[in-house]
Design an enzyme around this catalytic site. Structure first.
Site: not given
Ligand code: AMP
Ligand code: MG
Length: 495
Positions: A92, A95, A115, A127-128, A185, A254-255
């Site tokens: 989900g 962030r 983002k 930390d979002g 996705r 998810d990507n």
């Molecule tokens: P990503 O690597 O950007 O495709 O992210 C994979 C998952 O990790 C997704 O669910 C993102 O929302 C979550 N995520 C990545 N970085 C953070 C962050 N700093 N805080 C919260 N969730 C994160």
């Molecule tokens: Mg992603």
């Protein structure tokens, strides 16, 4: 507030009208001191947004998540995904927050997504937030993609937050306002498939069809059509990546966008020296997402997508599996056709036949064996098509050019059949072989400068990459490959 430019965003939030289990309503968390780094005025206009209003303090407050604009209905979308092959039933938007959708001048509905907008119920231990470096990287690369004509999410704006994010060290925080045809996705479908929620799969599939493939709405086999359409878009997309030497780095489900856009630019990179096994991502230890693996990984991701649709693909399990298999089996041919067509254009071949495949395959073998720069060899080949004198410059790009000459003889024999003048052939090649791409060392250098307060290199890089096919004075430093001490060997997600 700048009263002469009231901020009016014509939101129409279709996803937020779907059932509540598709997302969580979540407002962005305000930040201390938002400041605009860059606004994409051209894209703003395409979205029917007033750039001046977006750049005003009121607009920047919206882009930073400090203000909820009229008509915005912020949500964090639910999704799952296979990450490096392992299924995670709940990921989900951890962030990122979807602040709403707008319909642009071209009639296309697009998401506006912040983002780095703060924690959501999907943040797990994160930390979002996002750091400035990865935000600028995504801005640079996604806009370069758009200029290259490759389907991609876009960057509407980058803002700094006036706060630090803590990774291994404190880093300046930032938020990217990202625009996408949608954030559907493969992992969105997997979220519901994992919960055996067939109603939700059907609702989601209908939504995806209406939004991305409206031509299928009335058809008798719309869900099978959806599968075929998503397969076709991925096959074309991955071929486009390969044509420019791009390595996504995190091709998790998810990507993987249902709309067929490049999404989630994390540790992505363009290759300098060509080698098919190239990997940059610091977390991809096994090379799962290496350059040459990308077509097969996309195929694997599409099988995961097909699995989620099985309840919609036939009256019996056997019928559904057969329908899915038939469509999945089409992928290799779709991909091979797309990749060969694109390489043929890069080599100046307007009418491609099966006989041209060895010539295409061998140019890559010659490059890989010769340690040649991916981008410049194709570009210099374009020059050599016009004037053989440029073969010297081409040779100079190889550390070992021994296999090049035989290949050049074959290529020239083939060009004779083109029935076009050398200038026409060269012009066609230059229109598909970029002179500049966001090379790693350039991206890293601009990020480093930005972290110490100098945004000029970032602004210049984004400006210049908007014209990737046009050679011109003043870009010599952007054209050349990295010096040995500039080579970037690893890239990071920056999460
Ligand atoms: P990503 O690597 O950007 O495709 O992210 C994979 C998952 O990790 C997704 O669910 C993102 O929302 C979550 N995520 C990545 N970085 C953070 C962050 N700093 N805080 C919260 N969730 C994160
Ligand atoms: Mg992603």
């Amino acid at each position: 507030m700048d009263a002469s430019h009231p901020l009016l965003i014509p939101f129409d939030n279709s996803y937020a009208r779907l059932p509540e289990r598709f997302y969580t309503r979540q407002r962005p968390t305000p930040v201390a001191a938002p400041a605009l780094v860059r606004l994409n005025t051209g894209l703003a206009r395409e979205l029917r947004l007033d750039p001046a209003a977006l750049a005003s303090p009121e607009g920047v407050a919206v882009l930073a998540g400090n203000t909820i604009a009229d008509g915005s209905d912020p949500i964090a979308m639910a999704y799952a995904g296979h990450q490096f092959g392992s299924f995670v039933p709940q990921l989900g938007d951890g962030r990122a927050i979807l602040i709403g959708e707008v319909v642009g001048r071209d009639g296309t509905r697009r998401d506006i997504h912040l983002k780095g907008a703060g924690p959501t119920p999907y943040s797990r231990r994160g930390d979002g937030r996002a750091a400035l470096g990865p935000v600028l990287r995504e801005y640079i690369v996604s806009e370069a993609f758009a200029a290259l004509g490759i389907p991609t999410t876009r960057a509407l704006a980058a803002v700094t937050t006036g706060e630090h994010v803590y990774r291994e060290e404190p880093l300046p925080g930032a938020i990217l306002a990202r625009v996408a045809s949608s954030h559907l996705r493969v992992g969105t479908f997997q979220f519901f498939a994992a919960r055996k929620d067939t109603d939700a799969i059907r609702t989601l599939a209908d939504y995806a069809i209406a939004r991305h493939f409206p031509e299928l709405v009335e058809g008798p086999e719309k869900y099978r059509g959806l599968l075929s359409a998503v397969i076709a878009r991925q096959a074309s997309l991955i071929a486009r990546w390969m044509h420019v030497g791009f390595i996504h780095g995190v091709m998790n489900t998810d990507n993987t966008s249902i709309a067929g856009e490049t999404i989630d630019f994390g540790p992505c990179a363009f290759m300098d020296t060509y080698h098919p096994s190239t990997v940059y991502s610091s977390v991809d230890y096994a090379g799962r997402y290496a350059f040459a693996n990308q077509p097969a990984i996309a195929n694997w991701n599409l099988v995961r997508f097909a699995e989620t649709l099985l309840p919609l693909l036939g009256d019996t399990q056997n019928e559904a599996v057969a329908a899915a298999q038939e469509r999945i089996d089409a992928y290799p041919v779709l991909f091979q056709t797309a990749i060969a067509d694109g390489y043929a254009a890069k080599l100046g071949l307007s009418q491609r036949s099966a006989d041209d495949i060895p010539l295409i395959q061998d140019v890559l073998t010659v490059k890989a064996g010769g340690g040649a720069d991916f981008t410049l060899t194709f570009r210099t080949l374009s020059d050599a098509a016009e004037n053989p004198d440029h073969e010297a410059a081409l040779r100079a790009l190889f550390t070992d050019a021994s296999a090049l000459d035989d290949w050049l003889v074959r290529w020239r024999l083939r060009l004779v059949k083109e029935n076009r003048t050398p200038s026409e052939i060269a012009a066609g090649m230059r229109a598909v072989n970029p002179i500049i791409i966001p090379r790693n060392h350039l991206v890293e250098a601009t990020i480093k400068a930005a972290a110490s307060g100098d945004l000029a290199p970032f602004q210049r890089l984004v400006d210049e990459l908007a014209r990737p096919f046009e050679d011109r004075p003043g870009i010599d430093d952007l054209k050349r490959p990295p010096q040995p001490d500039e080579v970037v060997h690893a890239t990071f997600c920056g999460t």
